[in-house]
Write an enzyme that holds these catalytic residues in place. Structure first.
Site, short mmCIF file in Angstrom:
data_model
loop_
_atom_site.label_atom_id
_atom_site.label_comp_id
_atom_site.label_asym_id
_atom_site.label_seq_id
_atom_site.Cartn_x
_atom_site.Cartn_y
_atom_site.Cartn_z
N LYS A 76 -0.64 5.12 -0.64
CA LYS A 76 -0.74 3.76 -0.63
C LYS A 76 -2.18 3.42 -0.10
O LYS A 76 -2.96 3.92 0.24
CB LYS A 76 0.43 3.22 0.35
CG LYS A 76 0.74 1.74 0.19
CD LYS A 76 1.89 1.77 -0.80
CE LYS A 76 2.41 0.47 -1.26
NZ LYS A 76 3.52 0.54 -2.09
N ASP A 115 1.57 -4.00 -5.59
CA ASP A 115 2.37 -4.25 -4.46
C ASP A 115 2.14 -5.62 -4.03
O ASP A 115 1.63 -6.28 -4.81
CB ASP A 115 1.88 -3.17 -3.38
CG ASP A 115 3.01 -3.01 -2.05
OD1 ASP A 115 3.85 -2.43 -2.48
OD2 ASP A 115 3.03 -3.80 -1.27
O1 2IT Z 1 6.44 0.15 -3.44
C1 2IT Z 1 6.13 0.63 -4.37
O2 2IT Z 1 7.12 1.35 -4.99
C2 2IT Z 1 5.25 -0.04 -5.22
N1 2IT Z 1 4.63 -1.07 -4.85
C3 2IT Z 1 5.26 0.59 -6.81
C4 2IT Z 1 4.05 1.77 -6.76
C5 2IT Z 1 3.86 2.32 -8.12
O3 2IT Z 1 2.86 3.17 -8.05
O4 2IT Z 1 4.34 1.86 -9.07
#
Ligand code: 2IT
Length: 439
Positions: free
Chosen positions: A118, A158
């Site tokens: 993340k 996100d």
């Molecule tokens: O919280 C999540 O799963 C997302 N923000 C999407 C992450 C992604 O790599 O598509």
């Protein structure tokens, strides 16, 4: 937990996410002495590495702005790091570590080969012009690009990062790396994006809710659904729930809740996108535009009487008091769509009342799963039709639901989805870590 609490004493969201997982996997862990011998927990709770960097950019007035950027590469046992980027003034290491930690188990649940990561920044998109957003994204990628790659780490959107931001980030990556690869997901349809990715988090969540309901002999048709937020996730959930005959009677923003007793229609759903694009972070204009809807300032979506509650906004957005208010109003299902949308106190209330509750890492996994499908299409240099992607998304949500039921059904028949999701995700990652040795 005692050790982590003293080592990371200020990181409350991270500690909350770890505590929740450890509590629910305890008995499985105790049945596997090989995990303990390999110190799997101690290794799993520490990110592989964290990048922190300065992002400087020039705003429309010519003033120089400085923000902090991060990427937490948490765990790569089952695939390249994968997870979104969050741009929000609240972003700090605690929040990104909690999100990265959750992402490990969520990604494992999708059945696709993706590790957990993340990132993001304390940049506040509210009130910014499109060119300011572009300059910020470019400056952010100028730092990040050396640490990511299609087989290393694949960021996505996100909170505060949608198609527009992914476009600006991708443009800069491509210029620096001189390659056009699937290094980010959530891309535009004409340059490597997957059909259904924008809808996937919300659609997948509603497919999951349908599975929960079907297991109890119920259906979403005709049900009153309260959704919080009005961004990409809330939009997808509202769209699919409406298509399936539910009445989405609430959406909300930081300014208050829209009570929408007649439910959504195409025009209202499209207007949600317009609200998000305006960069104002308020939901009140919805009631100016649609006169059957009322704006209640300062109120949450949980003050509205509903059958099904779907938090789609932010962590800890539904607390114990909100849960008690929902229960008093007769709510009988809560599907968390935001990551860690409910506080531990709220979850305890739902479970005590024996109503259906499912955690974000299961319910919202359709988003990252469709990112995984985007990676596959990019690697194969092809693109699938919307029907094909939607069919795969259906299959993935069905599998996640089955895994939760398999690992979470209690002797009295109550399905503890939280436990089911955590145990299913943990078993897969722990086994992979064990097989790969001490690294
Ligand atoms: O919280 C999540 O799963 C997302 N923000 C999407 C992450 C992604 O790599 O598509």
């Amino acid at each position: 937990m005692t050790r982590l609490r003293s080592k990371y004493s200020g990181e409350k969201e991270y500690l909350q996410a770890v505590q929740e997982v450890l509590e629910t996997i305890e008995d499985v862990y105790n049945r596997h002495p090989e995990f303990e011998e390999a110190r799997i927990i101690e290794r799993l709770v520490e990110p592989d590495r964290i990048f922190t960097f300065k992002v400087t950019w020039v705003d429309d007035n010519g003033d120089i702005q400085t923000n902090t950027g991060y990427r937490v590469q948490f765990n790569s046992a089952i695939g390249p790091y994968k997870g979104g980027l969050r741009f929000h003034p609240s972003v700090n290491l605690s929040i990104l570590k909690f999100l990265g930690f959750e992402q490990i188990f969520k990604n494992a649940l999708t059945t696709l080969p993706m590790g957990g990561g993340k990132g993001g920044s304390d940049f506040n998109p509210k009130g910014k012009s499109d060119s300011e957003i572009m300059r910020f994204c470019q400056a952010f990628m100028l730092e990040l690009w050396r640490n990511i790659g299609p087989d290393t780490d694949v960021p996505a959107g996100d909170v505060g990062v949608g198609g527009r931001e992914i476009g600006f980030l991708f443009g800069m990556y491509k210029k620096l790396a001189r390659e056009h690869t699937g290094v980010l997901t959530g891309k535009g349809i004409t340059w490597g994006g997957s059909l259904i990715r924008p809808e996937a988090t919300g659609y997948g969540a509603v497919y999951f809710v349908q599975h929960m309901l079907h297991l109890q002999g119920k259906d979403i048709r005709g049900m009153k659904v309260a959704v919080s937020g009005f961004g990409n996730v809330a939009w997808g959930a509202a769209k699919k729930a409406t298509q399936l005959g539910a009445h989405v009677i609430a959406i909300s923003g930081p300014d208050g809740v829209i009570y929408n007793p007649e439910g959504m229609n195409d025009e209202k759903i499209d207007y949600m996108l317009e609200l998000r694009r305006s960069n104002n972070d308020v939901v009140a204009p919805f009631a100016d535009r649609f006169h059957d809807a009322t704006f209640c300032p300062g109120k949450k979506a949980w003050s509205i009487k509903c059958d099904i509650a779907m938090p789609c906004a932010y962590q800890n957005e539904l607390n114990g008091d909100d849960a008690r208010e929902l229960l008093a109003n007769g709510t009988w299902c809560c599907a968390e769509v935001s990551n860690m949308g409910c506080t531990p106190d709220a979850i305890a209330e739902f479970q005590k009342a024996r109503i259906m509750f499912a955690p974000g890492k299961a319910v919202n996994a359709g988003g990252v799963a469709t990112s995984g499908l985007e990676m596959t299409q990019n690697a194969m240099h092809i693109s699938w039709s919307a029907e094909e992607v939607d069919k795969k998304l259906h299959g993935i949500m069905d599998n996640i639901h089955k895994a939760c039921v398999q690992y979470g059904t209690q002797p009295d028949g109550y399905v503890n989805y939280l436990k089911g999701a955590n145990v299913a995700g943990f078993m897969k990652v722990a086994t992979a870590m064990l097989e790969q040795g001490v690294i």
